[in-house]
Design a protein around this motif. Structure first.
Motif, PDB file in Angstrom:
ATOM      1  N   ALA A   1       1.759  -0.642  10.339  1.00 31.86           N
ATOM      2  CA  ALA A   1       0.455  -0.763  10.985  1.00 31.86           C
ATOM      3  C   ALA A   1       0.439  -1.841  12.066  1.00 31.86           C
ATOM      4  O   ALA A   1      -0.112  -1.629  13.149  1.00 31.86           O
ATOM      5  CB  ALA A   1      -0.628  -1.041   9.956  1.00 31.86           C
TER       6      ALA A   1
ATOM      7  N   SER B   1       3.590  -8.116   8.823  1.00 30.64           N
ATOM      8  CA  SER B   1       2.481  -7.340   8.253  1.00 30.64           C
ATOM      9  C   SER B   1       2.959  -6.090   7.533  1.00 30.64           C
ATOM     10  O   SER B   1       2.208  -5.494   6.758  1.00 30.64           O
ATOM     11  CB  SER B   1       1.477  -6.961   9.346  1.00 30.64           C
ATOM     12  OG  SER B   1       2.004  -5.953  10.177  1.00 30.64           O
TER      13      SER B   1
ATOM     14  N   LEU C   1       0.993  -3.622   4.885  1.00 30.44           N
ATOM     15  CA  LEU C   1       0.640  -2.297   5.388  1.00 30.44           C
ATOM     16  C   LEU C   1       1.777  -1.826   6.297  1.00 30.44           C
ATOM     17  O   LEU C   1       1.796  -2.155   7.491  1.00 30.44           O
ATOM     18  CB  LEU C   1      -0.684  -2.401   6.156  1.00 30.44           C
ATOM     19  CG  LEU C   1      -1.556  -1.178   6.298  1.00 30.44           C
ATOM     20  CD1 LEU C   1      -1.950  -0.620   4.947  1.00 30.44           C
ATOM     21  CD2 LEU C   1      -2.800  -1.496   7.095  1.00 30.44           C
TER      22      LEU C   1
ATOM     23  N   THR D   1       0.809  -1.221   0.000  1.00 28.72           N
ATOM     24  CA  THR D   1       0.000   0.000   0.000  1.00 28.72           C
ATOM     25  C   THR D   1       0.837   1.263   0.000  1.00 28.72           C
ATOM     26  O   THR D   1       0.294   2.347  -0.192  1.00 28.72           O
ATOM     27  CB  THR D   1      -0.909   0.028   1.240  1.00 28.72           C
ATOM     28  OG1 THR D   1      -0.095   0.023   2.402  1.00 28.72           O
ATOM     29  CG2 THR D   1      -1.873  -1.130   1.242  1.00 28.72           C
TER      30      THR D   1
ATOM     31  N   ALA E   1      -2.689   4.541   8.430  1.00 32.82           N
ATOM     32  CA  ALA E   1      -3.571   3.483   8.934  1.00 32.82           C
ATOM     33  C   ALA E   1      -3.078   2.983  10.283  1.00 32.82           C
ATOM     34  O   ALA E   1      -3.879   2.717  11.192  1.00 32.82           O
ATOM     35  CB  ALA E   1      -3.643   2.334   7.936  1.00 32.82           C
TER      36      ALA E   1
ATOM     37  N   GLY F   1       0.258   3.151   4.911  1.00 34.87           N
ATOM     38  CA  GLY F   1       0.505   2.216   6.004  1.00 34.87           C
ATOM     39  C   GLY F   1       0.668   2.909   7.341  1.00 34.87           C
ATOM     40  O   GLY F   1       0.097   2.489   8.353  1.00 34.87           O
TER      41      GLY F   1
END
Length: 188
Positions: free
Chosen positions: A119, A112, A116, A40, A48, A45
């Motif tokens: 995040a 992760s 992202l 993303t 978010a 990221g």
């Protein structure tokens, strides 16, 4: 221990024991994640992640608040024969029992970042911040009531001082034990 004696651990110390092992690895995972471009992009990221940090911290800080208040409201005085567990022992037991879970959460937060960036680490840090806020709220209640809240160690399942097995809290005066209200180390 004598007849009828119970081993008691501080409620605020149990809650606060998970704050640092979630906060610092969460920040480290977020920093590592910020270095990875991810699917993303870094900007999305990290934005978010900031939103997830706030949401997670609020959810963790407010979770089971009524249960804590009800148990504290119905607390009874600890007996003379009750054994008060040291702060260091409570923290060590909590962290040892969850070390593999904490490692797995850190690795998942770092992994992760490829989707992202940052995040997952921010969620982990948000959970740590939420636990710290919950311990502070418990500490304020302890100061207001001029009492420290304790729970029987055999009732604390998986580190939950307000779990289903907990039938009530015990209280002592504000100078008992080696932790200040809110679970921090007592300054000498």
């Amino acid at each position: 221990m004598g007849r009828g004696a119970q081993s008691l651990a501080r409620v605020a110390v149990i809650v606060r024991a998970g704050a640092a092992p979630l906060w610092w690895p969460g920040l480290l995972a977020a920093a590592i994640g910020a270095l990875v471009p991810g699917l993303t992009g870094r900007r999305i990221g990290l934005l978010a992640g900031a939103a997830l940090f706030l949401i997670t911290a609020a959810v963790v800080a407010l979770a089971r608040g009524r249960r804590y208040a009800r148990l504290a409201g119905g607390a009874t005085r600890a007996g003379r024969s009750d054994f008060l567990q040291d702060r260091a022992v409570t923290v060590r037991n909590w962290r040892r029992g969850r070390r593999w879970w904490l490692l797995g959460a850190f690795l998942a937060a770092v992994a992760s970042a490829f989707v992202l960036p940052g995040a997952g680490g921010m969620v982990l840090a948000g959970a740590g911040a939420g636990l710290w806020l919950k311990a502070v709220r418990i500490g304020r209640r302890e100061q207001r009531d001029d009492a420290l809240y304790w729970v029987r160690t055999d009732w604390v399942e998986r580190g939950r001082p307000a779990g289903k097995r907990v039938k009530g809290y015990r209280t002592t005066g504000p100078m008992a034990g080696d932790a200040a209200p809110g679970g921090a180390r007592r300054r000498r």
